[in-house]
Write a protein that holds these residues in place. Sequence first.
Motif, mmCIF file in Angstrom:
data_model
loop_
_atom_site.group_PDB
_atom_site.id
_atom_site.type_symbol
_atom_site.label_atom_id
_atom_site.label_comp_id
_atom_site.label_asym_id
_atom_site.label_seq_id
_atom_site.Cartn_x
_atom_site.Cartn_y
_atom_site.Cartn_z
ATOM 1 N N VAL A 88 35.399 25.318 104.259
ATOM 2 C CA VAL A 88 34.704 24.258 103.516
ATOM 3 C C VAL A 88 35.158 24.207 102.061
ATOM 4 O O VAL A 88 35.676 25.175 101.518
ATOM 5 C CB VAL A 88 33.165 24.445 103.531
ATOM 6 N N GLU A 89 34.917 23.066 101.456
ATOM 7 C CA GLU A 89 35.235 22.898 100.040
ATOM 8 C C GLU A 89 34.006 23.208 99.203
ATOM 9 O O GLU A 89 32.904 22.831 99.559
ATOM 10 C CB GLU A 89 35.656 21.444 99.776
ATOM 11 N N ILE A 90 34.204 23.891 98.109
ATOM 12 C CA ILE A 90 33.103 24.097 97.164
ATOM 13 C C ILE A 90 33.567 23.626 95.792
ATOM 14 O O ILE A 90 34.205 24.369 95.052
ATOM 15 C CB ILE A 90 32.634 25.565 97.141
ATOM 16 N N PRO A 91 33.259 22.378 95.457
ATOM 17 C CA PRO A 91 33.755 21.791 94.207
ATOM 18 C C PRO A 91 33.252 22.566 92.986
ATOM 19 O O PRO A 91 32.120 23.037 92.956
ATOM 20 C CB PRO A 91 33.163 20.379 94.205
ATOM 21 N N GLY A 92 34.122 22.695 92.020
ATOM 22 C CA GLY A 92 33.732 23.304 90.750
ATOM 23 C C GLY A 92 33.737 24.822 90.745
ATOM 24 O O GLY A 92 33.565 25.427 89.701
ATOM 25 N N VAL A 93 33.925 25.430 91.921
ATOM 26 C CA VAL A 93 33.969 26.894 91.970
ATOM 27 C C VAL A 93 35.425 27.310 92.162
ATOM 28 O O VAL A 93 36.040 26.953 93.167
ATOM 29 C CB VAL A 93 33.119 27.439 93.132
ATOM 30 N N THR A 94 35.975 28.032 91.212
ATOM 31 C CA THR A 94 37.384 28.373 91.322
ATOM 32 C C THR A 94 37.597 29.459 92.369
ATOM 33 O O THR A 94 36.700 30.247 92.662
ATOM 34 C CB THR A 94 37.965 28.890 89.994
ATOM 35 N N PHE A 98 35.248 32.702 93.016
ATOM 36 C CA PHE A 98 34.645 32.903 94.330
ATOM 37 C C PHE A 98 34.980 34.282 94.886
ATOM 38 O O PHE A 98 34.108 35.023 95.332
ATOM 39 C CB PHE A 98 35.110 31.808 95.291
ATOM 40 N N SER A 141 39.621 24.539 92.305
ATOM 41 C CA SER A 141 38.339 24.532 93.005
ATOM 42 C C SER A 141 38.556 24.953 94.456
ATOM 43 O O SER A 141 39.484 24.476 95.097
ATOM 44 C CB SER A 141 37.746 23.126 93.008
ATOM 45 N N LEU A 142 37.663 25.775 94.955
ATOM 46 C CA LEU A 142 37.822 26.349 96.279
ATOM 47 C C LEU A 142 38.019 25.283 97.359
ATOM 48 O O LEU A 142 37.117 24.494 97.635
ATOM 49 C CB LEU A 142 36.602 27.209 96.629
ATOM 50 N N ASN A 143 39.201 25.291 97.928
ATOM 51 C CA ASN A 143 39.571 24.413 99.036
ATOM 52 C C ASN A 143 39.562 22.922 98.729
ATOM 53 O O ASN A 143 39.899 22.110 99.584
ATOM 54 C CB ASN A 143 38.684 24.660 100.269
ATOM 55 N N ASN A 154 44.622 30.470 102.028
ATOM 56 C CA ASN A 154 43.560 30.935 101.144
ATOM 57 C C ASN A 154 42.560 31.824 101.891
ATOM 58 O O ASN A 154 42.020 32.780 101.335
ATOM 59 C CB ASN A 154 42.878 29.711 100.525
#
Lengths: 249, 486
Positions: A88-94, A98, A141-143, A154
Motif C-alpha cells: 500500500v501507499e502511505i503518502p507523506g511518510v518517507t 517508515f 513517500s512510501l510506495n 522496497n
Amino acid sequence: MIEIVNLHASVDGQPILKGINLRIDAGEVHAIMGPNGSGKSTLSNVIAGREDYEITQGDILFQGESILERAPEERAHLGLFLSFQYPVEIPGVTVSNFIKTALNESKKARGEEPLDASTMLKKMREKMDLLEMDKGFLSRSLNEGFSGGEKKRNEIFQMAMLEPKLAILDETDSGLDIDALRIVANGVNALRSPENSFMIITHYQRLLDHIIPDHVHVLFQGKIVKSGDKNLALELEERGYDWIKKEQA
Amino acid sequence: MWRKLFAVSEQDQILNEVTSSEYKYGFFTEIESDKIPPGLNEDIVRLISAKKNEPEWMTKWRLDAYRVWVAMAEPEWANVHYKKPDFQSISYYSAPVKRQINSLDELDPELLKTFEKLGISLNEQKRLSGVAMDIVVDSVSVATTFKKTLAEKGIIFCSMSEAIQEHPELIKKYLGTVVPQTDNFYAALNSAVFTDGSFCYIPKGVRCPMELSTYFRINESGTGQFERTLVVADAGSFVSYLEGCTAPQRDENQLHAAVVELVAMDDAEIKYSTVQNWFPGDAEGKGGVFNFVTKRGICERNAKISWTQVETGSAVTWKYPSCILKGDNSVGEFYSVAVTNHYQQADTGTKMIHLGKNTKSTIVSKGISAGHSHNSYRGLVRMGPRAANARNFSQCDSLLMGDRCGAHTFPYIEVKHPTARMEHEATTSKIGEDQIFYCQQRGLGMEEAIALIVNGYCKDVLNQLPMEFAVEAQKLLAISLEGSVG
Ligand SMILES: Nc1ncnc2c1ncn2[C@@H]1O[C@H](COP(=O)(O)OP(=O)(O)OP(=O)(O)O)[C@@H](O)[C@H]1O
Ligand SMILES: [Mg+2]
C-alpha cells in the motif's frame, strides 16, 4: 519454525482455507504455488494476523507457540515478515522514516535499544547496495508513485532491514524485470541461513531458478493438494494445473 | 518545552545565562483574585478600562465597540451547534489568578498522562499546571533576558496592557485597523472587554533573530478569555511568531473570543504559527472550550503573511485566519491541520482577499475527523476588480476515521478580474485498513500506525512549522486521535 495445523478460515461466512497442514523448519525454503484464487494470499494474511478472516478451525504455531491470539504487530516482533502482493501507499511518510519506525518498534518490543541515526543510516545504505537501489528512494513517500517493480524491491529492502525469522513473499516476483528478479533473489539468498525460513508464493519457475526451494506445495481450493521437491515446480511449469485439478475432481 | 522553542546559538546563550545564574528563583505563587460581578454594560466596560488604568482614548474605543456589539446578533451561519453562552452571566474582568496547587497528585490524572506522552519534564509539568515549585527556571526571568536581546534590535514585544501605556502612538495607529470593532459579533465583544494579549513591533528592515512566542509571557498575563494580539512588521522586516502550546490548556472559562491582527508593511513578512490544544471536552463532549477567534492580516506591497495552524482542541471552534492582499505582489498563505474527535465541532478555514495586482495565495487545509465529530472547511477566495493576474491555489483534504464523523467543505469563490486564476483541489479519504495492517505487519501498533499515517497526511502543513514546534505538534496529533479506530 512454523507449523500450520488443519487450518480453516473464512471471510463473511465463506470458507476459503479448508484444512491446511504445513510445517516449515528452520533453514528451509518452501514454495507455494497454485492457480489464481486458490487461497495463497489468504493463507499469508491469516498467518500475519489480518483481522478480516475468521479462523474456524485449526492452529498456527510459530516457534512452538500458538499465535492465533496475537496482534499482527506482535507477530512481526516475533520475527514474521510478509512481503505484500500489493504493497500500500502511505503518502507523506518517507521510506526511511517508515523503516526506522518499524525497526525500532520491533527492537523496543524485544527490549533492545533503538538504533542511533548513523547506525541506522549505515545499515540502510548497506542493504540498498545489496539490492542495487537508488539512495533517492529513502526520501520518497512510501510506495507513492512507485512502479510495480519498485514496490516489490522496497518490500525486500524492508525485509533485509528487519531480518525476520520467517519471511513470506507473496508474488514478490510478479512485476519484476529480469535484472530485478536476480537482485531480489540475491537479497533473499543473502538472508538465508540455518536459522531463517522462507515461504515463497509464486506462479513462476523463474524465481525458483534463483532461490532453490526445499519443498514445493500446490494450493488448490483452499487445500494443499500436492507436495514435492523442486522438481514439482518444474513439472507444473511444463504441464500447468489441469492434471492436478483432474486428480482432485 | 520553551527550551525547544529556542533554536539558534544566540538563544542558547540566553538559556545559559538564565540557567546558571538564576536557578534559585522560585515560582510566583501569589494568589490574586480580582473579579468584577457578572454581566456586561457600559459601566462594566468603563470599569475594565479603569482597572487597567487606561487612557481616555482607549476607554472610548472600547465603548464604541460595546455599542456596536449590543446591536449585533450572534452569528448562526457556521456549521456548528452549541448552547449559546449567556453573555450576562460571564464575569468580564478577572485579574490573572494563580491557582495554588501543592503537588502534581492534585491534578487530573488524564492531564498528567498527556504531559507524559508529550515528553514534558516534571518541572515543566508543574509550571504549566501552576504547581508551586521550589527549584525552577522562572520563565519570567527568561522572558526578561529575552526582551533585552530584542530591545537591542528595537523590537517591542510586550503585553497589550503595557503597550497601551508605553506605546500609545503605535496602538492608536494600528489597533483595529485590520479587525475593526464592527467586524463581527465576537470581535466587537473582544474589542469592548479584552483584558490582555500581546503586542509586537518589528522596526524597518529588522529580521527578528528568534521565534517570538506568547509562551514566554504566560506568567505575566495569564491566558485571558478575550485576548488581543497585534503584530506590526514595519517595511522590510521579518518575524516568526508562535502562539499557543501543545500542552492541554484547561480553563474555567468556557468562551474564548480572541482577536489577532497582523500588519505587514511593504516587503515585510510575518509567519504566524499556532498550535492550539484547548480542552475539547470529555469523550461525551462535556465541558470543552468554545473558541471563536478572529484572525486577520493585511499585506502591503510585496509583503507576505503566512498562517500555519494545528488545531486539536476546543469543543467548538470557529476560526478563519485571513489575509487581505492589499499591496501589489503580496502573498498570503494558510496551512492548517484541524483535528476533531469525540463530539468536537470545528468550522475553520480562511479568507484570501486579493485586492492588489499579481497577488498570490496558497491554501492547504487538512481536516481529520474521528469519533462523532464534525469538521468543516470554509474558505473564501475573493479577487477584486484591480487584482490583475491574481493567483490562488487551494487544496482541501479531509481524512475520515470511522463512519460516525463528518467532513464538510464550503469553498466560496468570487473573481472580478478576467486575468485572475484559481485552482481548487479537494479530496476526501478514509484511513485504510490496508494501510493500518501494512504498518502493523512491520511492527507498529495500531496507535503508532495511525499516528504515522496521519502525520504523513499532514506533512505539508507540519513542514511549515518551526522544527521543534513541528515535533511537538506531531505528538499532539497522535494523542488527540488515540482510541479513534479499533
Ligand atoms: N476479503 C475478502 N473478501 C471476499 N473474498 C475474499 C477476500 N479475501 C479473499 N477472498 C476470496 O478468497 C479466494 C482466495 O483469494 P486469494 O487472494 O487468497 O487467492 P490467491 O491464491 O492469492 O490468488 P492469486 O494467485 O490471484 O493472487 C478468492 O476467491 C477471493 O476472492
Ligand atoms: Mg494472491
